[in-house]
Design a protein around this motif. Structure first.
Motif, PDB file in Angstrom:
ATOM      1  N   LYS A 243      67.268  27.271  34.035  1.00 28.54           N
ATOM      2  CA  LYS A 243      68.146  28.309  34.550  1.00 28.54           C
ATOM      3  C   LYS A 243      69.444  28.328  33.745  1.00 28.54           C
ATOM      4  O   LYS A 243      70.043  27.284  33.491  1.00 28.54           O
ATOM      5  CB  LYS A 243      68.439  28.063  36.034  1.00 28.54           C
ATOM      6  CG  LYS A 243      69.161  29.197  36.697  1.00 28.54           C
ATOM      7  CD  LYS A 243      69.280  28.976  38.187  1.00 28.54           C
ATOM      8  CE  LYS A 243      69.939  30.163  38.838  1.00 28.54           C
ATOM      9  NZ  LYS A 243      69.931  30.057  40.287  1.00 28.54           N
TER      10      LYS A 243
ATOM     11  N   ILE B  59      53.888  37.345  35.349  1.00 27.18           N
ATOM     12  CA  ILE B  59      55.283  36.887  35.334  1.00 27.18           C
ATOM     13  C   ILE B  59      55.342  35.393  35.640  1.00 27.18           C
ATOM     14  O   ILE B  59      56.051  34.635  34.966  1.00 27.18           O
ATOM     15  CB  ILE B  59      56.139  37.690  36.342  1.00 27.18           C
ATOM     16  CG1 ILE B  59      56.320  39.122  35.852  1.00 27.18           C
ATOM     17  CG2 ILE B  59      57.496  37.019  36.565  1.00 27.18           C
ATOM     18  CD1 ILE B  59      56.897  40.066  36.910  1.00 27.18           C
TER      19      ILE B  59
ATOM     20  N   LYS C 216      59.263  27.328  31.202  1.00 23.38           N
ATOM     21  CA  LYS C 216      59.692  26.046  31.777  1.00 23.38           C
ATOM     22  C   LYS C 216      59.045  24.871  31.056  1.00 23.38           C
ATOM     23  O   LYS C 216      59.696  23.863  30.788  1.00 23.38           O
ATOM     24  CB  LYS C 216      59.359  25.984  33.272  1.00 23.38           C
ATOM     25  CG  LYS C 216      60.269  26.818  34.123  1.00 23.38           C
ATOM     26  CD  LYS C 216      59.887  26.679  35.592  1.00 23.38           C
ATOM     27  CE  LYS C 216      60.828  27.461  36.479  1.00 23.38           C
ATOM     28  NZ  LYS C 216      60.494  27.300  37.905  1.00 23.38           N
TER      29      LYS C 216
ATOM     30  N   ARG D 299      56.718  32.520  33.204  1.00 24.29           N
ATOM     31  CA  ARG D 299      57.776  31.619  33.669  1.00 24.29           C
ATOM     32  C   ARG D 299      57.364  30.162  33.465  1.00 24.29           C
ATOM     33  O   ARG D 299      58.157  29.328  33.007  1.00 24.29           O
ATOM     34  CB  ARG D 299      58.080  31.902  35.144  1.00 24.29           C
ATOM     35  CG  ARG D 299      59.188  31.056  35.732  1.00 24.29           C
ATOM     36  CD  ARG D 299      59.547  31.447  37.166  1.00 24.29           C
ATOM     37  NE  ARG D 299      58.395  31.560  38.028  1.00 24.29           N
ATOM     38  CZ  ARG D 299      58.018  32.683  38.654  1.00 24.29           C
ATOM     39  NH1 ARG D 299      58.710  33.790  38.509  1.00 24.29           N
ATOM     40  NH2 ARG D 299      56.951  32.697  39.435  1.00 24.29           N
ATOM     41  N   THR D 300      56.104  29.851  33.742  1.00 29.81           N
ATOM     42  CA  THR D 300      55.588  28.494  33.551  1.00 29.81           C
ATOM     43  C   THR D 300      55.637  28.095  32.081  1.00 29.81           C
ATOM     44  O   THR D 300      56.043  26.978  31.745  1.00 29.81           O
ATOM     45  CB  THR D 300      54.150  28.382  34.100  1.00 29.81           C
ATOM     46  OG1 THR D 300      54.183  28.666  35.500  1.00 29.81           O
ATOM     47  CG2 THR D 300      53.577  27.003  33.876  1.00 29.81           C
TER      48      THR D 300
END
Length: 87
Positions: A74, A60, A68, A64-65
């Motif tokens: 967000k 996860i 980004k 997520r990295t």
């Protein structure tokens, strides 16, 4: 509402087990707790492969990295089209 929900589910287990249930603010808080508390426990078995909570949490974080690093932030929306399998 949460109190009424809790009372409803109490009927399905014994009082000792029910007293051990943990309430979480949201699914993220629940996941963070499980990933830490059960890090080495198997969470998923898929196609003969076992994945621990710790491994899933690492995956996860890697995903997520990637998001980004590709400019997602967000509040952005992400859609996934994938087979129903861990790998």
């Amino acid at each position: 509402m949460l109190g009424k929900t809790r009372e409803y589910f109490a009927q399905f287990t014994d009082p000792e087990t029910f007293s051990k249930l943990v309430e979480y603010k949201d699914v993220i808080a629940m996941w963070n707790h499980c990933a830490k508390e059960y890090k080495n426990d198997v969470a998923i078995v898929d196609n003969g492969n076992s994945y621990t909570f710790g491994k899933i949490d690492e995956d996860i974080a890697d995903f997520r990295t990637v998001l980004k690093n590709n400019g997602l932030k967000k509040g952005d929306f992400v859609g996934l089209f994938a087979k129903n399998s861990y790998d």
